[in-house]
Design an enzyme around this catalytic site. Sequence first.
Site, PDB file in Angstrom:
ATOM      1  N   GLY A  29       0.836  -1.203   0.000  1.00 24.79           N
ATOM      2  CA  GLY A  29       0.000   0.000   0.000  1.00 24.79           C
ATOM      3  C   GLY A  29       0.868   1.249   0.000  1.00 24.79           C
ATOM      4  N   SER A  30       0.221   2.413   0.044  1.00 28.29           N
ATOM      5  CA  SER A  30       0.981   3.662  -0.081  1.00 28.29           C
ATOM      6  C   SER A  30       1.827   3.935   1.167  1.00 28.29           C
ATOM      7  CB  SER A  30       0.031   4.828  -0.366  1.00 28.29           C
ATOM      8  OG  SER A  30      -0.947   4.941   0.642  1.00 28.29           O
ATOM      9  N   ASP A  81       3.389  -2.779   8.246  1.00 32.35           N
ATOM     10  CA  ASP A  81       2.361  -2.667   7.201  1.00 32.35           C
ATOM     11  C   ASP A  81       1.338  -1.599   7.588  1.00 32.35           C
ATOM     12  OD1 ASP A  81       0.887  -3.144   4.922  1.00 32.35           O
ATOM     13  OD2 ASP A  81       0.273  -5.167   5.463  1.00 32.35           O
ATOM     14  N   GLY A  82       0.591  -1.139   6.618  1.00 30.53           N
ATOM     15  CA  GLY A  82      -0.463  -0.157   6.833  1.00 30.53           C
ATOM     16  C   GLY A  82      -1.783  -0.823   7.191  1.00 30.53           C
ATOM     17  N   LYS A  94      -7.770  -4.673   6.983  1.00 27.31           N
ATOM     18  CA  LYS A  94      -6.761  -4.550   5.935  1.00 27.31           C
ATOM     19  C   LYS A  94      -7.305  -5.187   4.657  1.00 27.31           C
ATOM     20  CE  LYS A  94      -2.561  -5.454   6.736  1.00 27.31           C
ATOM     21  NZ  LYS A  94      -2.334  -4.293   5.840  1.00 27.31           N
ATOM     22  N   GLY A  96      -7.488  -3.335   1.599  1.00 28.36           N
ATOM     23  CA  GLY A  96      -7.912  -2.357   0.589  1.00 28.36           C
ATOM     24  C   GLY A  96      -7.084  -2.502  -0.683  1.00 28.36           C
ATOM     25  N   GLU A 103      -0.598 -10.788   3.590  1.00 30.97           N
ATOM     26  CA  GLU A 103      -0.335  -9.923   4.753  1.00 30.97           C
ATOM     27  C   GLU A 103      -0.615 -10.691   6.047  1.00 30.97           C
ATOM     28  OE1 GLU A 103      -1.345  -5.634   2.649  1.00 30.97           O
ATOM     29  OE2 GLU A 103      -2.905  -6.627   3.779  1.00 30.97           O
ATOM     30  N   LYS A 121      -7.131   6.839   9.745  1.00 33.97           N
ATOM     31  CA  LYS A 121      -7.425   5.402   9.843  1.00 33.97           C
ATOM     32  C   LYS A 121      -7.911   4.994  11.242  1.00 33.97           C
ATOM     33  CE  LYS A 121      -5.873   4.789   5.648  1.00 33.97           C
ATOM     34  NZ  LYS A 121      -4.683   4.059   5.296  1.00 33.97           N
TER      35      LYS A 121
HETATM   36  C1  5RP Z   1      -3.259  -3.594   1.397  1.00 35.21           C
HETATM   37  C2  5RP Z   1      -3.530  -3.073   2.757  1.00 35.21           C
HETATM   38  C3  5RP Z   1      -3.038  -1.693   3.071  1.00 35.21           C
HETATM   39  O1  5RP Z   1      -2.257  -1.755   4.208  1.00 35.21           O
HETATM   40  C4  5RP Z   1      -4.207  -0.781   3.308  1.00 35.21           C
HETATM   41  O2  5RP Z   1      -5.067  -0.831   2.178  1.00 35.21           O
HETATM   42  C5  5RP Z   1      -3.764   0.650   3.574  1.00 35.21           C
HETATM   43  O3  5RP Z   1      -3.281   1.217   2.411  1.00 35.21           O
HETATM   44  P1  5RP Z   1      -2.610   2.660   2.374  1.00 35.21           P
HETATM   45  O4  5RP Z   1      -1.345   2.599   3.144  1.00 35.21           O
HETATM   46  O5  5RP Z   1      -2.401   2.909   0.897  1.00 35.21           O
HETATM   47  O6  5RP Z   1      -3.593   3.651   2.975  1.00 35.21           O
HETATM   48  O7  5RP Z   1      -4.121  -3.698   3.596  1.00 35.21           O
HETATM   49  O8  5RP Z   1      -3.900  -4.825   1.180  1.00 35.21           O
END
Ligand code: 5RP
Length: 218
Positions: A29-30, A81-82, A94, A96, A103, A121
């Site tokens: 993710g970003s 991780d995000g 998680k 998205g 993950e 978030k």
């Molecule tokens: C990917 C994820 C990401 O951690 C989640 O979608 C958050 O994304 P971002 O850092 O772009 O806001 O679970 O599967």
Amino acid sequence: MTQDEQKQAAAEAALDFIETGSVIGVGTGSTANHFIDALARIKGKLDGAVASSEASAARLREHRIPVLELDSTGDLPLYVDGADEATRHLHLIKGGGGALTREKIVAAASKKFICVADQSKLVDVLGSFPLPLEVIPMAKSYVGRQMVKLGGRPALREGYTTDNGNFIIDVHDLEMLDPVAVEERLDHVAGVVSNGIFARRGADLLLLGTPGGVEKIG
Ligand code: 5RP
């Protein structure tokens, strides 16, 4: 401070938790991308990384950070991780970005899971963000019907296939007052490979980027 700057600040704060000579897990993710870019600055400290998606593996390789397979590394000391949503209990939604199954595997195999996110978030109760399910293709209609029975509103992520060759169903309006129970319930639906609730194995620490700095929760 913009939302993206908050993500970057949280991601960079996770660098402090990396031990020299370790192999770490890296999310998708970003926000995870900010973490990968920050890792490039200290890559001499790392023996390598296990990626939770093909996209993250490619970004790591662009920075010449060795990408290793979880099968060959054994358990990891750290996973970063995000998340799409996070509570102060360190329960997460998680997936998205569609990488939830890998993950969940890397998080399960890691001693410490640090979640990095911007302040948008943080929620009191999970569930405003539609819950991603990774689903075996032939089961998509069956799983959709089961979600309706549970009170949810399933939507197939059109034109999307996961790194594992499966589909994603995003489930809106599911009640998640007890995320551990809902996570377990969904794991028992035939055809669901994994669901995006990370409650049984939530984060150990949440680094939350805010306009006033990075808040540590946990
Ligand atoms: C990917 C994820 C990401 O951690 C989640 O979608 C958050 O994304 P971002 O850092 O772009 O806001 O679970 O599967």
